[in-house]
Design an enzyme around this catalytic site. Structure first.
Site: not given
Length: 460
Positions: A123-124, A167
């Protein structure tokens, strides 16, 4: 639920303001004119940054923190329990309480073109890649990312456009509060088993998240996720798939790696060659992350030239295969991997990085995750040549499961793999200095504070 009027900024208090996501949301509100206070257990670079911006930070969570200046509403994280003194004081004063997810959802609703990046892993990095693309072509989005992004020198950026990127975390079903224009699902695997019942429960939550995507938007999803139709059928939004096979809408072919494990590939769209993508981050997993970012950017009508240029300049985020330096000819890398799939991806990528031997210093993250994936951790870690185990980082948990890093060591031994366990960072550092030799690659790995070992070694 309390509704924030963003046109009339008030005083908000954050319980646990030093967290990577909470600090980012607090900064966005600060820059929108809100008065911000918050508490955390100890000072950090993030709390110092907020204080410099004008936030009032309390160290230690006490009822009196909400008595000095009474806020209009209070924000808390999933880690805050009902017996927390500030939470209790907020109830006593009848103050509106918003979870971090509630606040994030209300923020997102203010932006006409919003993107939520979901998935068990990646996600990051993917949020940062997409942010890089939009920044590079002048879209100037507002960004909330769960890591330190080099381009914005932090985890938050407040833009002046309709674009919002964040996110979308599945833990405690946080992403149920989000209704994005574009939703990305990178992958789905078992994790957070202290909350979810099983993989079917996790998949059900991702399906609900997909249903939250606006009808005029798109779901960008990894086409290799098993039983994909369960997640995609009968959605009101458009569905775009990505992956490493021609059956997907966006796919990579002719993949090559440079001497440092960084890939390049031909990006194909709907079966036709589109452009050549070159990355400065390692591993096959980052090919998939970049495909997701490219597909989302294209859905927003960003040009391929802009996508190619931005991805070519993206150098990753902190704690994602981040080179920290060298000591006695040994290269030190730090990586946030704390799930078996992430460990496997990182150690596989490391094979393409210059090395004699790969050393992995692993710090398990939470007792529940360690117990749930004990054998999987051992199998993933066995990809390293040498394995050093630190004590479990408890995070939000206390040890009620009778589990320790020694249990991972036992599983590694059953696989015929030797490993070393030390109860203190000082012992680990001493062992590494005595055994890690010139030309070796050392990876400090985990979502806790194991990064401190590598940084301490660099002071030698």
């Amino acid at each position: 639920m309390y509704r924030i009027n963003f046109e009339e900024p008030v005083h908000a208090h954050f319980i646990g303001i030093g967290g990577i996501s909470m600090s980012g949301l607090a900064e966005i509100l600060l820059k929108e004119g809100f008065a911000i206070s918050g508490s955390d257990y100890q000072e950090s670079a993030l709390t110092q940054h907020l204080a410099n911006l004008g936030a009032k930070i309390y160290y230690g969570q006490k009822a009196e923190n909400l008595q000095e200046e009474i806020p209009a509403f209070v924000v808390y994280t999933a880690a805050v329990k009902e017996d927390n003194p500030e939470y209790q004081e907020a109830i006593k004063q009848n103050l509106p309480l918003l979870s971090r997810a509630d606040l994030l959802g209300q923020l997102m609703a203010n932006y006409p073109i919003s993107t939520g990046i979901a998935g068990t892993h990646g996600k990051t990095t993917t949020t940062s890649m997409l942010s890089e693309i939009l920044l590079d072509c002048g879209k100037n989005p507002t960004i909330s990312v769960g890591g330190i992004m080099k381009r914005i020198h932090g985890n938050t950026y407040v833009g002046d456009s309709p674009y919002f990127i964040t996110e979308a975390c599945e833990y405690t079903n946080t992403f149920f509060s989000l209704y994005p224009t574009y939703g990305i699902i990178l992958n789905i695997a078992e994790d957070h088993m202290d909350f979810f019942k099983d993989i079917h429960d996790i998949r059900h939550s991702f399906r609900i998240y997909a249903e939250h995507i606006k009808p005029n938007g798109s779901l960008i999803i990894n086409g290799a996720i098993p039983k994909l139709s369960y997640l995609t059928e009968n959605l009101t939004c458009n569905v775009i798939t990505f992956g490493l096979s021609p059956e997907y809408d966006y796919y990579a072919t002719n993949i090559q790696y440079d001497n440092f494990g960084c890939p390049s590939y031909d990006l194909c769209i709907q079966g036709l060659p589109a452009t050549r993508i070159t990355l400065k981050v390692t591993g096959e997993h980052n090919i998939l992350n970049s495909l997701a970012a490219a597909a989302a950017a294209q859905a927003m009508e960003i040009s391929l030239d802009s996508i190619r240029t931005a991805l070519a300049s993206f150098e990753g985020t902190d704690r994602r295969f981040q080179k920290k330096g060298e000591v006695k000819g040994c290269t030190i890398i730090d990586d946030y991997a704390h799930h078996p799939d992430e460990i496997r991806a990182t150690l596989t990528a490391a094979r393409n990085y210059p090395h004699n031997h790969i050393w992995c210093i692993f710090q398990p993250h939470t007792y529940s995750r360690t117990k749930a994936f004990l054998k999987d951790f051992a199998q993933a870690l066995s990809l390293a040549d040498n394995i050093v185990l630190a004590d479990i980082y408890p995070a939000r948990e206390t040890d009620t499961l009778g589990i320790s890093s020694l249990h991972i060591q036992e599983e590694l031994k059953a696989l015929g793999k030797e490993s070393y366990y030390f109860s203190t960072f000082e012992e680990i550092k001493k062992f590494i200095l005595e055994n890690c030799i010139n030309g070796d690659l050392l990876i400090t790995m985990g979502a806790g504070d194991i990064v401190n070992v590598g940084e301490s070694l660099l002071l030698q």
